[in-house]
Design a protein around this motif. Structure first.
Motif, PDB file in Angstrom:
ATOM      1  N   HIS A 128     -83.170 118.732   0.090  1.00 36.24           N
ATOM      2  CA  HIS A 128     -84.463 118.799  -0.590  1.00 36.24           C
ATOM      3  C   HIS A 128     -84.761 120.197  -1.126  1.00 36.24           C
ATOM      4  CE1 HIS A 128     -88.927 119.289  -0.624  1.00 36.24           C
ATOM      5  NE2 HIS A 128     -88.896 118.074  -1.132  1.00 36.24           N
ATOM      6  N   ALA A 129     -84.602 121.222  -0.293  1.00 39.06           N
ATOM      7  CA  ALA A 129     -84.958 122.581  -0.710  1.00 39.06           C
ATOM      8  C   ALA A 129     -84.063 123.061  -1.846  1.00 39.06           C
ATOM      9  CB  ALA A 129     -84.873 123.537   0.482  1.00 39.06           C
ATOM     10  N   PHE A 130     -82.791 122.682  -1.817  1.00 38.00           N
ATOM     11  CA  PHE A 130     -81.874 123.080  -2.882  1.00 38.00           C
ATOM     12  C   PHE A 130     -82.305 122.471  -4.207  1.00 38.00           C
ATOM     13  CE2 PHE A 130     -78.140 122.561  -5.542  1.00 38.00           C
ATOM     14  CZ  PHE A 130     -77.498 123.786  -5.427  1.00 38.00           C
ATOM     15  N   LEU A 131     -82.614 121.176  -4.212  1.00 35.12           N
ATOM     16  CA  LEU A 131     -83.011 120.520  -5.456  1.00 35.12           C
ATOM     17  C   LEU A 131     -84.331 121.080  -5.981  1.00 35.12           C
ATOM     18  CD1 LEU A 131     -82.041 116.830  -4.651  1.00 35.12           C
ATOM     19  CD2 LEU A 131     -80.817 118.449  -6.111  1.00 35.12           C
ATOM     20  N   ARG A 132     -85.267 121.365  -5.093  1.00 34.66           N
ATOM     21  CA  ARG A 132     -86.522 121.961  -5.530  1.00 34.66           C
ATOM     22  C   ARG A 132     -86.270 123.319  -6.172  1.00 34.66           C
ATOM     23  NH1 ARG A 132     -90.713 120.765  -6.936  1.00 34.66           N
ATOM     24  NH2 ARG A 132     -92.182 121.925  -5.617  1.00 34.66           N
ATOM     25  N   ALA A 133     -85.343 124.087  -5.596  1.00 32.15           N
ATOM     26  CA  ALA A 133     -85.014 125.390  -6.171  1.00 32.15           C
ATOM     27  C   ALA A 133     -84.347 125.250  -7.534  1.00 32.15           C
ATOM     28  CB  ALA A 133     -84.099 126.164  -5.217  1.00 32.15           C
ATOM     29  N   CYS A 134     -83.766 124.084  -7.792  1.00 31.30           N
ATOM     30  CA  CYS A 134     -83.124 123.814  -9.089  1.00 31.30           C
ATOM     31  C   CYS A 134     -84.102 123.224 -10.098  1.00 31.30           C
ATOM     32  CB  CYS A 134     -81.939 122.872  -8.899  1.00 31.30           C
ATOM     33  SG  CYS A 134     -80.535 123.608  -8.034  1.00 31.30           S
ATOM     34  N   GLY A 135     -85.363 123.155  -9.735  1.00 33.38           N
ATOM     35  CA  GLY A 135     -86.367 122.678 -10.677  1.00 33.38           C
ATOM     36  C   GLY A 135     -86.698 121.209 -10.589  1.00 33.38           C
ATOM     37  N   TRP A 136     -86.193 120.509  -9.575  1.00 26.84           N
ATOM     38  CA  TRP A 136     -86.524 119.103  -9.415  1.00 26.84           C
ATOM     39  C   TRP A 136     -87.969 118.969  -8.934  1.00 26.84           C
ATOM     40  CZ3 TRP A 136     -82.829 114.673  -8.680  1.00 26.84           C
ATOM     41  CH2 TRP A 136     -81.610 114.933  -9.312  1.00 26.84           C
ATOM     42  N   ARG A 137     -88.624 117.908  -9.362  1.00 26.09           N
ATOM     43  CA  ARG A 137     -90.026 117.690  -9.017  1.00 26.09           C
ATOM     44  C   ARG A 137     -90.143 116.830  -7.757  1.00 26.09           C
ATOM     45  NH1 ARG A 137     -89.507 116.831 -14.544  1.00 26.09           N
ATOM     46  NH2 ARG A 137     -90.615 118.332 -15.866  1.00 26.09           N
ATOM     47  N   ASP A 138     -91.032 117.252  -6.880  1.00 28.92           N
ATOM     48  CA  ASP A 138     -91.295 116.476  -5.671  1.00 28.92           C
ATOM     49  C   ASP A 138     -92.278 115.368  -6.017  1.00 28.92           C
ATOM     50  OD1 ASP A 138     -92.038 115.471  -3.160  1.00 28.92           O
ATOM     51  OD2 ASP A 138     -91.733 117.418  -2.202  1.00 28.92           O
ATOM     52  N   ASP A 144     -75.871 118.047  -5.076  1.00 31.86           N
ATOM     53  CA  ASP A 144     -75.712 119.362  -5.710  1.00 31.86           C
ATOM     54  C   ASP A 144     -75.020 119.222  -7.062  1.00 31.86           C
ATOM     55  OD1 ASP A 144     -76.755 120.341  -3.351  1.00 31.86           O
ATOM     56  OD2 ASP A 144     -75.100 121.718  -2.936  1.00 31.86           O
ATOM     57  N   ALA A 145     -74.052 118.307  -7.120  1.00 27.08           N
ATOM     58  CA  ALA A 145     -73.298 118.119  -8.368  1.00 27.08           C
ATOM     59  C   ALA A 145     -74.189 117.630  -9.502  1.00 27.08           C
ATOM     60  CB  ALA A 145     -72.147 117.142  -8.140  1.00 27.08           C
ATOM     61  N   LEU A 146     -75.321 117.033  -9.177  1.00 25.67           N
ATOM     62  CA  LEU A 146     -76.266 116.595 -10.204  1.00 25.67           C
ATOM     63  C   LEU A 146     -76.900 117.773 -10.936  1.00 25.67           C
ATOM     64  CD1 LEU A 146     -78.055 113.802  -8.156  1.00 25.67           C
ATOM     65  CD2 LEU A 146     -76.765 113.419 -10.260  1.00 25.67           C
ATOM     66  N   THR A 147     -76.862 118.942 -10.320  1.00 26.34           N
ATOM     67  CA  THR A 147     -77.510 120.125 -10.891  1.00 26.34           C
ATOM     68  C   THR A 147     -76.528 121.047 -11.593  1.00 26.34           C
ATOM     69  OG1 THR A 147     -77.230 121.562  -8.938  1.00 26.34           O
ATOM     70  CG2 THR A 147     -79.085 120.024  -8.920  1.00 26.34           C
ATOM     71  N   GLN A 148     -75.246 120.728 -11.558  1.00 25.90           N
ATOM     72  CA  GLN A 148     -74.217 121.637 -12.046  1.00 25.90           C
ATOM     73  C   GLN A 148     -73.535 121.085 -13.285  1.00 25.90           C
ATOM     74  OE1 GLN A 148     -71.878 121.651  -8.499  1.00 25.90           O
ATOM     75  NE2 GLN A 148     -73.346 122.876  -7.333  1.00 25.90           N
ATOM     76  N   PRO A 149     -73.050 121.955 -14.143  1.00 20.50           N
ATOM     77  CA  PRO A 149     -72.317 121.475 -15.325  1.00 20.50           C
ATOM     78  C   PRO A 149     -71.024 120.794 -14.907  1.00 20.50           C
ATOM     79  CG  PRO A 149     -72.125 123.857 -15.119  1.00 20.50           C
ATOM     80  CD  PRO A 149     -73.150 123.427 -14.111  1.00 20.50           C
ATOM     81  N   ARG A 150     -70.616 119.792 -15.654  1.00 16.75           N
ATOM     82  CA  ARG A 150     -69.386 119.076 -15.337  1.00 16.75           C
ATOM     83  C   ARG A 150     -68.180 119.956 -15.611  1.00 16.75           C
ATOM     84  NH1 ARG A 150     -69.495 112.882 -17.266  1.00 16.75           N
ATOM     85  NH2 ARG A 150     -67.421 113.134 -16.357  1.00 16.75           N
ATOM     86  N   ALA A 189     -79.223 128.665  -5.760  1.00 10.40           N
ATOM     87  CA  ALA A 189     -79.670 127.579  -6.634  1.00 10.40           C
ATOM     88  C   ALA A 189     -80.607 128.102  -7.714  1.00 10.40           C
ATOM     89  CB  ALA A 189     -80.369 126.504  -5.805  1.00 10.40           C
ATOM     90  N   ARG A 190     -81.529 128.963  -7.330  1.00  3.53           N
ATOM     91  CA  ARG A 190     -82.473 129.516  -8.310  1.00  3.53           C
ATOM     92  C   ARG A 190     -81.752 130.368  -9.343  1.00  3.53           C
ATOM     93  NH1 ARG A 190     -87.052 131.168  -3.847  1.00  3.53           N
ATOM     94  NH2 ARG A 190     -88.080 129.120  -3.719  1.00  3.53           N
ATOM     95  N   ALA A 191     -80.781 131.165  -8.882  1.00  2.40           N
ATOM     96  CA  ALA A 191     -80.043 132.021  -9.807  1.00  2.40           C
ATOM     97  C   ALA A 191     -79.247 131.198 -10.813  1.00  2.40           C
ATOM     98  CB  ALA A 191     -79.117 132.946  -9.024  1.00  2.40           C
ATOM     99  N   ALA A 192     -78.599 130.133 -10.329  1.00  3.08           N
ATOM    100  CA  ALA A 192     -77.815 129.280 -11.222  1.00  3.08           C
ATOM    101  C   ALA A 192     -78.715 128.558 -12.210  1.00  3.08           C
ATOM    102  CB  ALA A 192     -77.018 128.270 -10.406  1.00  3.08           C
ATOM    103  N   THR A 193     -79.882 128.135 -11.753  1.00  7.54           N
ATOM    104  CA  THR A 193     -80.821 127.452 -12.637  1.00  7.54           C
ATOM    105  C   THR A 193     -81.337 128.400 -13.705  1.00  7.54           C
ATOM    106  OG1 THR A 193     -81.502 125.970 -10.852  1.00  7.54           O
ATOM    107  CG2 THR A 193     -82.990 126.162 -12.734  1.00  7.54           C
ATOM    108  N   TRP A 194     -81.675 129.622 -13.316  1.00  6.93           N
ATOM    109  CA  TRP A 194     -82.144 130.602 -14.296  1.00  6.93           C
ATOM    110  C   TRP A 194     -81.052 130.905 -15.311  1.00  6.93           C
ATOM    111  CZ3 TRP A 194     -80.456 135.395 -15.836  1.00  6.93           C
ATOM    112  CH2 TRP A 194     -81.321 136.123 -16.651  1.00  6.93           C
ATOM    113  N   ALA A 195     -79.816 131.063 -14.831  1.00  5.52           N
ATOM    114  CA  ALA A 195     -78.718 131.400 -15.738  1.00  5.52           C
ATOM    115  C   ALA A 195     -78.478 130.310 -16.767  1.00  5.52           C
ATOM    116  CB  ALA A 195     -77.444 131.653 -14.938  1.00  5.52           C
ATOM    117  N   SER A 196     -78.735 129.054 -16.377  1.00 14.64           N
ATOM    118  CA  SER A 196     -78.467 127.944 -17.293  1.00 14.64           C
ATOM    119  C   SER A 196     -79.621 127.659 -18.239  1.00 14.64           C
ATOM    120  CB  SER A 196     -78.150 126.672 -16.489  1.00 14.64           C
ATOM    121  OG  SER A 196     -79.278 126.248 -15.748  1.00 14.64           O
ATOM    122  N   THR A 197     -80.813 128.179 -17.930  1.00  7.77           N
ATOM    123  CA  THR A 197     -81.982 127.855 -18.746  1.00  7.77           C
ATOM    124  C   THR A 197     -82.567 129.058 -19.485  1.00  7.77           C
ATOM    125  OG1 THR A 197     -83.465 128.152 -16.840  1.00  7.77           O
ATOM    126  CG2 THR A 197     -82.615 125.932 -17.259  1.00  7.77           C
ATOM    127  N   ALA A 198     -82.267 130.271 -19.029  1.00  9.06           N
ATOM    128  CA  ALA A 198     -82.854 131.455 -19.663  1.00  9.06           C
ATOM    129  C   ALA A 198     -82.279 131.659 -21.061  1.00  9.06           C
ATOM    130  CB  ALA A 198     -82.574 132.692 -18.803  1.00  9.06           C
TER     131      ALA A 198
END
Length: 268
Positions: free
Chosen positions: A36-46, A107-113, A235-244
């Protein structure tokens, strides 16, 4: 059972007894915050509602995850919307599926293929899982026989991926994935399932099983918190890198060392 103690304990903290458990497939469910905490850090909505199951929705609203600790069926349900060239899909993992294995999938749902074509069986072969020749369906079993992955084709369109683990005491779980489930997600699941790394469980949360091997460890709350925070920070760093925006990203970053998560050995 062996015992291990971490050095360099801090002042004012009381060490807690935990266990490194292997094989991981029989370690029990674990702390759902690992997922749960990992997905939330990746921007998933609770999307959890009062009295309802834990629910999360992907940022693009195409995937929904629910966790129900009890009920029929209990466990994790992941549903993906249809996409061009692919039908809608779903996966279900029983409540006793270790969260580290669930996280392999989620986790794989949040990562590029990856660029390579997915191969569900490859992680199993690497860990010397067996492929019995005389089985009705394509099956791989772990070296100790406690876990399996199976593909059941059907002429009527009812093909399904099945997996699970069980011991002689009745501990275990079952997972299933529809044939339309993206194969890179199933591959990520099998990689997490076959990993030889033990997972960590606190005192009182280790199933009674003759198949388990445990190592007793004394861990400080601050150490556990640091390991958990490292996973969230990554997770937050990877999300920022992919969206910034590209021009906002640093041109180079130094390699960072992340402390092990709850399922890894601390090294000193």
């Amino acid at each position: 059972m062996s015992k291990k103690q971490w050095p360099s304990w801090g002042h004012g903290e009381q060490a807690q007894q935990h266990y490194l458990v292997e094989p991981r497939a029989l370690a029990g469910g674990g702390d759902v915050r690992h997922v749960h905490a990992f997905l939330r850090a990746c921007g998933w909505r609770d999307k959890t509602q009062r009295g309802g199951p834990l629910a999360l929705q992907s940022p693009d609203r195409t995937v929904r995850i629910e966790y129900q600790p009890a009920g029929m069926p209990g466990g994790w349900t992941i549903q993906g919307a249809a996409a061009p060239g692919r039908d809608a899909w779903w996966a279900h993992l029983g409540a006793q599926t270790p969260v580290e294995i669930v996280a392999g999938f989620t986790d794989a749902l949040t990562q590029p293929r990856a660029a390579h074509a997915p191969n569900v069986w490859a992680p199993l072969r690497e860990q010397r899982w067996r492929r019995p020749p005389e089985t009705e369906h394509v099956t791989a079993t772990s070296p100790d026989g406690s876990a399996w992955v199976q593909y059941r084709p059907s002429a009527g369109g009812g093909a399904m991926w099945w997996s699970g683990a069980q011991d002689r005491q009745g501990n275990g779980w079952v997972a299933q994935f529809t044939p339309s489930t993206p194969l890179h997600l199933v591959e990520a699941f099998t990689a997490a399932l076959a990993s030889p790394e033990p997972v960590m469980r606190p005192l009182g949360h280790v199933p009674h099983s003759a198949r388990l091997r445990t190592t007793s460890v004394s861990v400080l709350p601050s150490q556990l918190g640091a390991w958990q925070q490292a996973r969230i920070t990554a997770a937050r760093a990877a999300t920022w890198a992919s969206t910034a925006p590209r021009n906002a990203r640093p041109r180079s970053t130094a390699a960072r060392h992340h402390a092990p998560t709850g399922g890894a050995r601390a090294r000193h």
